[in-house]
Scaffold this motif. Structure first.
Motif, PDB file in Angstrom:
ATOM      1  N   VAL A  10      41.999 -10.235 -35.651  1.00 38.56           N
ATOM      2  CA  VAL A  10      41.696 -10.141 -34.346  1.00 38.56           C
ATOM      3  C   VAL A  10      41.149  -8.229 -33.475  1.00 38.56           C
ATOM      4  O   VAL A  10      42.230  -7.442 -34.129  1.00 38.56           O
ATOM      5  N   MET A  11      39.795  -8.501 -32.736  1.00 38.44           N
ATOM      6  CA  MET A  11      39.377  -7.016 -32.141  1.00 38.44           C
ATOM      7  C   MET A  11      40.330  -5.998 -31.635  1.00 38.44           C
ATOM      8  O   MET A  11      40.713  -5.456 -31.569  1.00 38.44           O
ATOM      9  N   ILE A  12      40.830  -7.101 -30.689  1.00 41.08           N
ATOM     10  CA  ILE A  12      41.741  -7.122 -29.017  1.00 41.08           C
ATOM     11  C   ILE A  12      42.745  -7.648 -29.684  1.00 41.08           C
ATOM     12  O   ILE A  12      42.230  -9.100 -29.480  1.00 41.08           O
ATOM     13  N   ASP A  13      44.220  -7.407 -28.895  1.00 38.10           N
ATOM     14  CA  ASP A  13      44.702  -7.738 -29.000  1.00 38.10           C
ATOM     15  C   ASP A  13      45.428  -8.258 -26.669  1.00 38.10           C
ATOM     16  O   ASP A  13      45.920  -7.309 -26.404  1.00 38.10           O
ATOM     17  N   TRP A  14      44.511  -9.145 -26.245  1.00 40.38           N
ATOM     18  CA  TRP A  14      44.940  -8.634 -25.414  1.00 40.38           C
ATOM     19  C   TRP A  14      46.579  -9.445 -24.840  1.00 40.38           C
ATOM     20  O   TRP A  14      46.595  -8.483 -23.619  1.00 40.38           O
ATOM     21  N   ARG A  15      47.062 -10.226 -25.723  1.00 39.25           N
ATOM     22  CA  ARG A  15      48.217  -9.907 -24.790  1.00 39.25           C
ATOM     23  C   ARG A  15      48.970  -8.477 -24.967  1.00 39.25           C
ATOM     24  O   ARG A  15      49.549  -8.281 -23.653  1.00 39.25           O
ATOM     25  N   ARG A  16      48.339  -7.638 -25.617  1.00 38.71           N
ATOM     26  CA  ARG A  16      49.171  -6.060 -25.187  1.00 38.71           C
ATOM     27  C   ARG A  16      48.184  -5.675 -24.017  1.00 38.71           C
ATOM     28  O   ARG A  16      49.199  -4.921 -23.882  1.00 38.71           O
ATOM     29  N   VAL A  17      47.020  -5.869 -24.002  1.00 40.18           N
ATOM     30  CA  VAL A  17      46.602  -5.319 -22.659  1.00 40.18           C
ATOM     31  C   VAL A  17      46.928  -6.090 -21.288  1.00 40.18           C
ATOM     32  O   VAL A  17      47.057  -5.039 -20.845  1.00 40.18           O
ATOM     33  N   ALA A  97      32.985   2.596 -41.059  1.00 39.64           N
ATOM     34  CA  ALA A  97      33.723   1.585 -40.797  1.00 39.64           C
ATOM     35  C   ALA A  97      34.413   1.901 -39.406  1.00 39.64           C
ATOM     36  O   ALA A  97      34.703   0.653 -38.498  1.00 39.64           O
ATOM     37  N   VAL A  98      35.602   2.478 -39.951  1.00 36.62           N
ATOM     38  CA  VAL A  98      36.231   3.277 -38.614  1.00 36.62           C
ATOM     39  C   VAL A  98      35.711   3.303 -37.179  1.00 36.62           C
ATOM     40  O   VAL A  98      36.140   3.282 -35.707  1.00 36.62           O
ATOM     41  N   ILE A  99      34.485   3.803 -37.279  1.00 35.65           N
ATOM     42  CA  ILE A  99      33.793   4.716 -36.507  1.00 35.65           C
ATOM     43  C   ILE A  99      33.289   2.963 -35.306  1.00 35.65           C
ATOM     44  O   ILE A  99      33.287   3.421 -35.083  1.00 35.65           O
ATOM     45  N   ASP A 100      32.891   2.537 -36.574  1.00 40.94           N
ATOM     46  CA  ASP A 100      31.872   1.136 -35.202  1.00 40.94           C
ATOM     47  C   ASP A 100      32.944   0.204 -35.656  1.00 40.94           C
ATOM     48  O   ASP A 100      32.302  -0.151 -33.737  1.00 40.94           O
ATOM     49  N   SER A 101      33.965   0.564 -35.843  1.00 44.41           N
ATOM     50  CA  SER A 101      35.177  -0.275 -35.271  1.00 44.41           C
ATOM     51  C   SER A 101      35.818   0.025 -34.117  1.00 44.41           C
ATOM     52  O   SER A 101      35.884  -0.868 -33.161  1.00 44.41           O
ATOM     53  N   TYR A 102      35.682   1.399 -33.870  1.00 47.87           N
ATOM     54  CA  TYR A 102      36.326   1.967 -32.495  1.00 47.87           C
ATOM     55  C   TYR A 102      35.132   1.670 -30.914  1.00 47.87           C
ATOM     56  O   TYR A 102      35.557   1.146 -30.403  1.00 47.87           O
ATOM     57  N   ARG A 106      35.870  -0.372 -28.278  1.00 44.68           N
ATOM     58  CA  ARG A 106      34.948  -0.187 -26.993  1.00 44.68           C
ATOM     59  C   ARG A 106      34.045  -0.881 -25.560  1.00 44.68           C
ATOM     60  O   ARG A 106      34.839  -1.084 -24.871  1.00 44.68           O
ATOM     61  N   THR A 107      33.629  -1.259 -26.589  1.00 45.72           N
ATOM     62  CA  THR A 107      32.741  -2.515 -25.946  1.00 45.72           C
ATOM     63  C   THR A 107      33.524  -4.051 -25.227  1.00 45.72           C
ATOM     64  O   THR A 107      32.915  -4.163 -24.534  1.00 45.72           O
ATOM     65  N   ALA A 108      34.293  -4.283 -26.637  1.00 48.20           N
ATOM     66  CA  ALA A 108      34.607  -4.912 -26.495  1.00 48.20           C
ATOM     67  C   ALA A 108      35.552  -5.532 -25.730  1.00 48.20           C
ATOM     68  O   ALA A 108      35.879  -6.300 -24.435  1.00 48.20           O
ATOM     69  N   PHE A 109      36.658  -4.772 -25.291  1.00 47.50           N
ATOM     70  CA  PHE A 109      37.675  -4.197 -23.910  1.00 47.50           C
ATOM     71  C   PHE A 109      36.717  -4.362 -23.071  1.00 47.50           C
ATOM     72  O   PHE A 109      37.640  -4.329 -21.490  1.00 47.50           O
ATOM     73  N   LEU A 110      36.130  -2.380 -22.756  1.00 50.48           N
ATOM     74  CA  LEU A 110      35.743  -2.330 -21.066  1.00 50.48           C
ATOM     75  C   LEU A 110      34.770  -4.253 -20.611  1.00 50.48           C
ATOM     76  O   LEU A 110      35.180  -3.900 -19.554  1.00 50.48           O
ATOM     77  N   GLY A 111      34.253  -4.987 -21.822  1.00 49.06           N
ATOM     78  CA  GLY A 111      33.933  -6.065 -21.150  1.00 49.06           C
ATOM     79  C   GLY A 111      35.136  -7.356 -20.773  1.00 49.06           C
ATOM     80  O   GLY A 111      35.631  -7.317 -19.716  1.00 49.06           O
ATOM     81  N   GLY A 112      36.221  -7.306 -21.523  1.00 48.94           N
ATOM     82  CA  GLY A 112      37.163  -7.787 -20.991  1.00 48.94           C
ATOM     83  C   GLY A 112      38.288  -7.382 -19.727  1.00 48.94           C
ATOM     84  O   GLY A 112      38.996  -8.302 -19.674  1.00 48.94           O
ATOM     85  N   ILE A 113      37.955  -6.182 -19.967  1.00 49.30           N
ATOM     86  CA  ILE A 113      39.358  -5.436 -18.557  1.00 49.30           C
ATOM     87  C   ILE A 113      38.055  -5.653 -17.116  1.00 49.30           C
ATOM     88  O   ILE A 113      39.110  -6.895 -16.198  1.00 49.30           O
ATOM     89  N   LYS A 114      37.075  -5.843 -17.489  1.00 45.32           N
ATOM     90  CA  LYS A 114      36.490  -6.560 -16.003  1.00 45.32           C
ATOM     91  C   LYS A 114      36.934  -7.963 -16.012  1.00 45.32           C
ATOM     92  O   LYS A 114      37.306  -8.508 -14.890  1.00 45.32           O
ATOM     93  N   THR A 115      37.047  -9.038 -16.784  1.00 46.33           N
ATOM     94  CA  THR A 115      37.222  -9.877 -17.173  1.00 46.33           C
ATOM     95  C   THR A 115      38.936 -10.379 -16.457  1.00 46.33           C
ATOM     96  O   THR A 115      39.126 -11.221 -15.311  1.00 46.33           O
TER      97      THR A 115
END
Length: 118
Positions: A10-17, A97-102, A106-115
């Motif tokens: 899981v890339m982003i743990d939305w429950r944590r957010v 791999a670490v940099i790509d994951s970041y 970041r992209t998924a997070f910023l898109g998701g927090i708009k939702t």
């Protein structure tokens, strides 16, 4: 909101957010996110140039802690693995791999927090 799946994880743990947002409120949340992204961008920008195991360990430790706080689950796991390797004396951590994951997180997070804000 489910996490974005990457490599079986899981890339982003939305429950944590959502928990963090509830704990500190929207105004502080925006400040925390802004500060995290600014500091993380700085750390990520220098990761490829690091060759000292101690410096690698320190930067990955910082990035891991920040990632855990904001729900960047996959990144936190990668940082933990790299941090352990560096602590054992190896600076040979797959930084790309670490940099790509970041960047993906970041992209998924910023898109998701708009939702979340909607």
């Amino acid at each position: 909101m489910p996490g974005v799946s990457m490599s079986g994880g899981v890339m982003i743990d939305w429950r944590r957010v959502q928990d963090l947002l509830a704990e500190i409120g929207p105004e502080c949340f925006e400040e925390i996110v802004s500060l995290f992204l600014q500091e993380a961008d700085e750390v990520v920008a220098r990761l490829r140039a690091l060759s000292d195991a101690r410096a690698v360990e320190n930067d990955l430790h910082f990035l891991k802690g920040s990632a855990l706080n904001l729900g960047f689950a996959e990144l936190a796991q990668m940082c933990q693995t790299g941090e352990r390797s560096a602590a054992a004396g190896s600076a040979n951590v797959p930084m790309d791999a670490v940099i790509d994951s970041y960047h993906q997180s970041r992209t998924a997070f910023l898109g998701g927090i708009k939702t979340l804000a909607a």
